[in-house]
Write an enzyme that holds these catalytic residues in place. Structure first.
Site, PDB file in Angstrom:
ATOM      1  N   GLY A  65      18.300  34.990 -12.821  1.00 58.88           N
ATOM      2  CA  GLY A  65      18.593  36.412 -12.890  1.00 58.88           C
ATOM      3  C   GLY A  65      19.404  36.762 -14.126  1.00 58.88           C
TER       4      GLY A  65
ATOM      5  N   ARG B  50      11.099  32.640 -13.778  1.00 58.05           N
ATOM      6  CA  ARG B  50      11.190  31.568 -12.791  1.00 58.05           C
ATOM      7  C   ARG B  50       9.858  30.833 -12.812  1.00 58.05           C
ATOM      8  NH1 ARG B  50      14.407  35.666 -10.652  1.00 58.05           N
ATOM      9  NH2 ARG B  50      16.470  34.937  -9.967  1.00 58.05           N
TER      10      ARG B  50
ATOM     11  N   ASP C 201      22.962  28.297 -10.432  1.00 53.32           N
ATOM     12  CA  ASP C 201      22.838  26.917  -9.970  1.00 53.32           C
ATOM     13  C   ASP C 201      21.387  26.440  -9.911  1.00 53.32           C
ATOM     14  OD1 ASP C 201      22.120  28.473  -7.827  1.00 53.32           O
ATOM     15  OD2 ASP C 201      23.526  27.587  -6.414  1.00 53.32           O
TER      16      ASP C 201
ATOM     17  N   THR D 280      25.891  34.778 -13.449  1.00 55.12           N
ATOM     18  CA  THR D 280      25.249  35.411 -12.309  1.00 55.12           C
ATOM     19  C   THR D 280      26.181  36.474 -11.764  1.00 55.12           C
ATOM     20  OG1 THR D 280      24.528  35.130 -10.015  1.00 55.12           O
ATOM     21  CG2 THR D 280      26.058  33.490 -10.869  1.00 55.12           C
TER      22      THR D 280
ATOM     23  N   ASP E 184      26.368  37.509  -8.908  1.00 59.48           N
ATOM     24  CA  ASP E 184      26.791  37.167  -7.554  1.00 59.48           C
ATOM     25  C   ASP E 184      28.140  36.442  -7.531  1.00 59.48           C
ATOM     26  OD1 ASP E 184      24.332  38.191  -6.867  1.00 59.48           O
ATOM     27  OD2 ASP E 184      23.380  36.244  -6.617  1.00 59.48           O
TER      28      ASP E 184
ATOM     29  N   ASP F 269      28.748  33.300  -7.398  1.00 60.90           N
ATOM     30  CA  ASP F 269      28.711  32.362  -6.267  1.00 60.90           C
ATOM     31  C   ASP F 269      28.482  30.913  -6.675  1.00 60.90           C
ATOM     32  OD1 ASP F 269      26.097  32.623  -7.134  1.00 60.90           O
ATOM     33  OD2 ASP F 269      25.244  32.963  -5.153  1.00 60.90           O
TER      34      ASP F 269
ATOM     35  N   ARG G 129      23.167  38.481  -2.868  1.00 61.10           N
ATOM     36  CA  ARG G 129      22.473  37.505  -2.025  1.00 61.10           C
ATOM     37  C   ARG G 129      23.293  37.236  -0.773  1.00 61.10           C
ATOM     38  NH1 ARG G 129      20.582  32.484  -5.616  1.00 61.10           N
ATOM     39  NH2 ARG G 129      22.796  32.500  -6.114  1.00 61.10           N
TER      40      ARG G 129
END
Length: 322
Positions: free
Chosen positions: A12, A73, A104, A127, A129, A131, A173
């Protein structure tokens, strides 16, 4: 012939990727390396979309959101034959090191590439996120939070004008970092995330008391997409609290925008750390920023660990869950 190093963005997109690309290329050149740019993420490795990082390609990208190198991707990259093709594309250009800017999933892909062909890489966490285990910060988070904050501030204006409730669903997410921090920064009354248990009955009682006794005439609820509760909470506010409610899903606007000053500076620091780490002989390290200090961790420690939210943020958000 100078040793080649390729820079790739994968997964992303996140604001801060472009400053990281620019700094990594420039700093690599100063260290005697020959920088290359991979266009199209993992698919670009396979297809050989790899171009020498001339100044014209990295000039004027510092302020741009997303990634000028584009991303993708690639299921093909999970097949050895295609990874072999990618390796040959790098080898014939004299490239012997990689920098991957992503999450990751991208790190795992490059670690498999290292296992197959022994090509060292350094990972820069990027990212929205936030995370990735082992680091307190990932590129793009500050910009995303500012995009969310601006949107919520605008929605708050409408909420107070019409005495309405608004539910705002934010990305992340299965991680509620964006929801928690943006809820705190915007003064939201409700915050639902995967990390914190919540009690709608208790929340309802609190808000009804404020409406009846304290003059509350609007409500903001920030809901993390990982809870899958945004639609339900909107209906619940209408039915249980009796206030007209609207749902706003911010969506991909959170990924865009010109990188903030913080993301630009962090991109520079991460990029320098990545080059220095590879030059020191480390093979497959992920850059981290923890407790104000930059460092690196082996990819196994990053990808095999569970991301843990800052306990201080969790504590601050608890009043919005009951």
């Amino acid at each position: 012939m100078s040793e080649g190093i390729a820079i790739i963005t994968s997964g992303g997109d996140a604001a801060g990727m472009n400053p990281a690309v620019k700094c990594a290329a420039e700093y690599a050149g100063k260290q005697g390396l020959k920088p290359w740019l991979v266009y199209g993420g993992l698919r670009g490795l396979i297809n050989g979309d790899i171009i020498e990082a001339e100044r014209s390609l990295i000039s004027g990208i510092l302020h741009r959101g997303g990634t000028v190198l584009r991303s993708s991707r690639s299921k093909e990259f999970f097949e050895l034959s295609y990874r072999e093709q990618a390796y040959q594309n790098l080898k014939k250009r004299g490239i012997s090191k990689l920098i991957v800017i992503g999450g990751d999933g991208s790190f795992r892909a490059l670690n498999q590439f290292y296992t197959d062909f022994g090509m060292p890489f350094a990972g820069i966490p990027a990212t929205i996120d936030n995370d990735i285990a082992g680091t307190d910060y990932c590129l793009g988070v500050d910009t995303a939070l500012n995009m969310i904050r601006g949107s919520i501030d605008s929605i708050r204006d409408t909420a107070t004008s019409f005495s309405r409730a608004f539910v705002i669903e934010v990305m992340g997410r299965h991680c509620g970092y964006l929801a928690m921090v943006s809820a705190l920064a915007s003064g939201a009354e409700i915050c639902l995330t995967p990390e914190l248990p919540y009690d709608l009955d208790s929340i309802g009682a609190r808000l009804k008391h404020q409406i009846e006794n304290e003059g509350r005439d609007s409500i903001l609820a920030v809901v993390a997409e990982g809870t899958q509760m945004a639609d339900y909470v909107t209906r619940w506010i209408n039915d249980s609290i009796g206030m007209e409610a609207r749902l706003t899903v911010l969506g991909h606007v959170q990924r865009g925008g010109s990188p903030t000053v913080y993301d630009r500076i962090m991109a520079y620091k991460f990029a320098v750390a990545a080059i220095d780490t590879l030059q020191s002989g480390q093979k497959n390290a992920i850059m981290i920023h923890r407790k104000g200090t930059f460092g690196s961790l082996p990819i196994s420690e990053v990808c095999d660990s569970h991301y843990e939210m800052d306990p201080a943020i969790l504590k601050l958000c608890q009043p919005m869950t009951s």
